[in-house]
Design a protein around this motif. Structure first.
Motif, PDB file in Angstrom:
ATOM      1  N   GLN A 106       0.909  -1.251  -0.015  1.00  0.00           N
ATOM      2  CA  GLN A 106       0.008   0.012   0.063  1.00  0.00           C
ATOM      3  C   GLN A 106       0.872   1.216  -0.032  1.00  0.00           C
ATOM      4  O   GLN A 106       0.634   2.232  -0.601  1.00  0.00           O
ATOM      5  CB  GLN A 106      -1.057   0.167   1.067  1.00  0.00           C
ATOM      6  CG  GLN A 106      -1.856  -1.189   1.187  1.00  0.00           C
ATOM      7  CD  GLN A 106      -2.605  -1.061   2.666  1.00  0.00           C
ATOM      8  OE1 GLN A 106      -2.915  -0.173   3.086  1.00  0.00           O
ATOM      9  NE2 GLN A 106      -3.084  -2.358   2.946  1.00  0.00           N
ATOM     10  N   VAL A 107       1.949   1.468   0.939  1.00  0.00           N
ATOM     11  CA  VAL A 107       2.828   2.425   0.797  1.00  0.00           C
ATOM     12  C   VAL A 107       3.595   2.576  -0.445  1.00  0.00           C
ATOM     13  O   VAL A 107       3.605   3.664  -1.101  1.00  0.00           O
ATOM     14  CB  VAL A 107       3.712   2.153   1.974  1.00  0.00           C
ATOM     15  CG1 VAL A 107       4.873   3.252   2.242  1.00  0.00           C
ATOM     16  CG2 VAL A 107       2.997   2.171   3.200  1.00  0.00           C
ATOM     17  N   ILE A 108       4.067   1.368  -1.090  1.00  0.00           N
ATOM     18  CA  ILE A 108       4.736   1.314  -2.477  1.00  0.00           C
ATOM     19  C   ILE A 108       3.613   2.158  -3.447  1.00  0.00           C
ATOM     20  O   ILE A 108       4.138   3.049  -4.067  1.00  0.00           O
ATOM     21  CB  ILE A 108       5.201   0.148  -2.734  1.00  0.00           C
ATOM     22  CG1 ILE A 108       6.236  -0.198  -1.628  1.00  0.00           C
ATOM     23  CG2 ILE A 108       5.626   0.165  -4.317  1.00  0.00           C
ATOM     24  CD1 ILE A 108       6.621  -1.797  -2.017  1.00  0.00           C
ATOM     25  N   ALA A 109       2.557   1.659  -3.417  1.00  0.00           N
ATOM     26  CA  ALA A 109       1.586   2.100  -4.441  1.00  0.00           C
ATOM     27  C   ALA A 109       1.271   3.617  -4.211  1.00  0.00           C
ATOM     28  O   ALA A 109       1.358   4.339  -5.201  1.00  0.00           O
ATOM     29  CB  ALA A 109       0.393   1.532  -4.138  1.00  0.00           C
ATOM     30  N   PHE A 110       1.210   4.027  -2.950  1.00  0.00           N
ATOM     31  CA  PHE A 110       1.091   5.476  -2.680  1.00  0.00           C
ATOM     32  C   PHE A 110       2.092   6.324  -3.300  1.00  0.00           C
ATOM     33  O   PHE A 110       1.988   7.400  -3.785  1.00  0.00           O
ATOM     34  CB  PHE A 110       0.881   5.656  -1.035  1.00  0.00           C
ATOM     35  CG  PHE A 110       0.532   6.964  -0.762  1.00  0.00           C
ATOM     36  CD1 PHE A 110      -0.762   7.430  -0.873  1.00  0.00           C
ATOM     37  CD2 PHE A 110       1.575   8.307  -0.245  1.00  0.00           C
ATOM     38  CE1 PHE A 110      -1.129   9.075  -0.412  1.00  0.00           C
ATOM     39  CE2 PHE A 110       1.365   9.273   0.055  1.00  0.00           C
ATOM     40  CZ  PHE A 110       0.093   9.701   0.051  1.00  0.00           C
ATOM     41  N   LEU A 111       3.325   5.884  -2.718  1.00  0.00           N
ATOM     42  CA  LEU A 111       4.661   6.432  -3.250  1.00  0.00           C
ATOM     43  C   LEU A 111       4.721   6.596  -4.770  1.00  0.00           C
ATOM     44  O   LEU A 111       5.001   7.547  -5.518  1.00  0.00           O
ATOM     45  CB  LEU A 111       5.766   5.993  -2.588  1.00  0.00           C
ATOM     46  CG  LEU A 111       6.039   6.245  -1.312  1.00  0.00           C
ATOM     47  CD1 LEU A 111       7.139   5.370  -0.322  1.00  0.00           C
ATOM     48  CD2 LEU A 111       5.906   7.687  -0.526  1.00  0.00           C
ATOM     49  N   LEU A 112       4.673   5.319  -5.315  1.00  0.00           N
ATOM     50  CA  LEU A 112       4.685   5.353  -6.831  1.00  0.00           C
ATOM     51  C   LEU A 112       3.720   6.151  -7.446  1.00  0.00           C
ATOM     52  O   LEU A 112       4.123   6.697  -8.502  1.00  0.00           O
ATOM     53  CB  LEU A 112       4.679   4.115  -7.308  1.00  0.00           C
ATOM     54  CG  LEU A 112       5.720   2.883  -6.669  1.00  0.00           C
ATOM     55  CD1 LEU A 112       5.725   1.710  -7.319  1.00  0.00           C
ATOM     56  CD2 LEU A 112       7.302   3.711  -7.301  1.00  0.00           C
TER      57      LEU A 112
END
Length: 205
Positions: A106-112
């Motif tokens: 979820q964090v990766i999706a948010f950052l990307l």
């Protein structure tokens, strides 16, 4: 919807948020409202995007952006105001699409998602600054209209064929990075030439 389709949809929508945030927001809310895009349980709070009031505001803002983006230098001012808004919006739209089991994803999706929106925004703002440096306003209208058509077409493709849209988004992201580099060089040359011209001695009388 499989993981590949979800990633393609998230990449496409977040990237387009850097070009047309309000149009992407309205389209995502509409897709949720007609159940084309089912909302993950852990992100149920994002169903606010499907709220009629939110969709109405997004539609009005999209219309305002449509006209503001076609006026020389007003488009650059609009881009400057949205330097923070578009990346945040792109990150939230990516979260609205992705339904990972791992919180780290979820964090990766948010950052990307935010990074893709920021890159698209930077490429748009940089290219528009180069176009605005020209003496005539017609190129501005042509570029803006091309962006409108591309954004609307890719949004439709994102919901109809998310894998294909994800591939196109990846290509557009690479082109955007290249465009940022080229725009930076062109803007630097324009300012150097103007500065050199301003410092030139006056002609002898």
């Amino acid at each position: 919807m499989g993981i590949v389709e979800v990633l393609g949809l998230a990449a496409s929508v977040s990237l387009l948020a850097g070009w047309r945030l309000y149009l992407a927001t309205f389209a995502t809310g509409l897709a949720m409202r007609v159940d084309v895009l089912p909302l993950p349980d852990h992100l149920a709070s994002l169903d606010v995007l499907a709220n009629p009031w939110v969709m109405g505001v997004a539609a009005v803002a999209a219309l305002a952006e449509f006209f503001a983006d076609k006026v020389m230098w007003l488009d650059s001012a609009w881009d400057a105001v949205h330097t923070v808004v578009r990346p945040v919006g792109g990150a939230l739209l990516a979260l609205a699409v992705v339904d990972p089991a791992d919180p780290a994803f979820q964090v990766i999706a948010f950052l990307l998602g935010g990074g893709a929106a920021f890159a698209a925004h930077a490429g748009k703002a940089g290219s528009r600054a180069v176009v605005n440096a020209g003496p005539e306003p017609f190129s501005n209208v042509a570029v803006s209209t091309a962006e409108d058509v591309a954004a609307a077409g890719l949004l439709w493709l994102a919901y109809a064929h998310p894998v294909v849209a994800g591939g196109i988004a990846a290509v557009l992201l690479a082109l955007t990075v290249l465009l940022i580099v080229m725009a930076r060089r062109v803007i630097r040359r324009v300012f150097v030439r103007r500065k050199a011209g301003g410092e030139a001695p006056p002609p002898a009388t």
